[in-house]
Design a protein around this motif. Sequence first.
Motif, PDB file in Angstrom:
ATOM      1  N   ALA A  39       0.872  -1.186   0.000  1.00 13.85           N
ATOM      2  CA  ALA A  39       0.000   0.000   0.000  1.00 13.85           C
ATOM      3  C   ALA A  39       0.906   1.233   0.000  1.00 13.85           C
ATOM      4  O   ALA A  39       2.023   1.187   0.530  1.00 13.85           O
ATOM      5  CB  ALA A  39      -0.887   0.000   1.242  1.00 13.85           C
ATOM      6  N   PRO A  40       0.435   2.331  -0.570  1.00 13.22           N
ATOM      7  CA  PRO A  40       1.228   3.561  -0.502  1.00 13.22           C
ATOM      8  C   PRO A  40       1.465   3.951   0.962  1.00 13.22           C
ATOM      9  O   PRO A  40       0.572   3.837   1.797  1.00 13.22           O
ATOM     10  CB  PRO A  40       0.344   4.598  -1.194  1.00 13.22           C
ATOM     11  N   ASP A  43       1.490   9.333   5.783  1.00  9.71           N
ATOM     12  CA  ASP A  43       2.130  10.048   6.884  1.00  9.71           C
ATOM     13  C   ASP A  43       1.860   9.311   8.188  1.00  9.71           C
ATOM     14  O   ASP A  43       0.737   8.900   8.458  1.00  9.71           O
ATOM     15  CB  ASP A  43       1.578  11.481   6.999  1.00  9.71           C
ATOM     16  N   GLY A  44       2.891   9.111   8.965  1.00  8.58           N
ATOM     17  CA  GLY A  44       2.751   8.435  10.248  1.00  8.58           C
ATOM     18  C   GLY A  44       2.999   6.938  10.181  1.00  8.58           C
ATOM     19  O   GLY A  44       3.150   6.294  11.209  1.00  8.58           O
ATOM     20  N   ASP A  45       3.013   6.357   8.962  1.00  6.44           N
ATOM     21  CA  ASP A  45       3.309   4.929   8.835  1.00  6.44           C
ATOM     22  C   ASP A  45       4.767   4.680   9.169  1.00  6.44           C
ATOM     23  O   ASP A  45       5.636   5.497   8.871  1.00  6.44           O
ATOM     24  CB  ASP A  45       3.038   4.438   7.408  1.00  6.44           C
ATOM     25  N   MET A  46       5.027   3.532   9.772  1.00  2.75           N
ATOM     26  CA  MET A  46       6.403   3.181  10.128  1.00  2.75           C
ATOM     27  C   MET A  46       7.092   2.419   8.995  1.00  2.75           C
ATOM     28  O   MET A  46       8.231   2.011   9.129  1.00  2.75           O
ATOM     29  CB  MET A  46       6.414   2.368  11.416  1.00  2.75           C
ATOM     30  N   GLY A  47       6.408   2.219   7.914  1.00  5.93           N
ATOM     31  CA  GLY A  47       6.971   1.509   6.776  1.00  5.93           C
ATOM     32  C   GLY A  47       5.861   0.999   5.886  1.00  5.93           C
ATOM     33  O   GLY A  47       4.679   1.215   6.163  1.00  5.93           O
ATOM     34  N   PRO A  48       6.222   0.310   4.818  1.00  5.25           N
ATOM     35  CA  PRO A  48       5.204  -0.186   3.898  1.00  5.25           C
ATOM     36  C   PRO A  48       4.344  -1.276   4.538  1.00  5.25           C
ATOM     37  O   PRO A  48       4.797  -2.012   5.397  1.00  5.25           O
ATOM     38  CB  PRO A  48       6.015  -0.737   2.730  1.00  5.25           C
ATOM     39  N   VAL A  49       3.106  -1.328   4.096  1.00 12.86           N
ATOM     40  CA  VAL A  49       2.140  -2.313   4.580  1.00 12.86           C
ATOM     41  C   VAL A  49       1.705  -3.156   3.387  1.00 12.86           C
ATOM     42  O   VAL A  49       1.414  -2.624   2.318  1.00 12.86           O
ATOM     43  CB  VAL A  49       0.907  -1.612   5.207  1.00 12.86           C
TER      44      VAL A  49
END
Length: 119
Positions: A39-40, A43-49
Amino acid sequence: MIAQITLIGDEAGDELRRLEQWLRKDEDLRHVTIVAEQAPVQDGDMGPVLDALQLMLEPHGVLAALAASLGTWAGTRRRNVRVRVRSGDKEVEIDASRLHDPDDVAARILREMDGRRES
């Protein structure tokens, strides 16, 4: 045939990784190309999902092996998760928490995705 598999529910990303590992170990699917789609990053993500699995179902006839493997995998899940399989304009969604018989799941996937009739 190209099929896309997504999961909906608790910890879908982690469960999708487990499903990817399951499918890669399935001898009947050894010739299937499996691509993990991210997934793109927001902001706030710790890395790709992990968002989806895309499978190239060649040679013809591998859909039956995929359906059987998905039915068995879904039957082993204890979390609330739904499996969605999409190819072109065809789509089927299975609620693993309501699963009673993996063979019924496989038959439903085949019926919905391949247009097969029940015998």
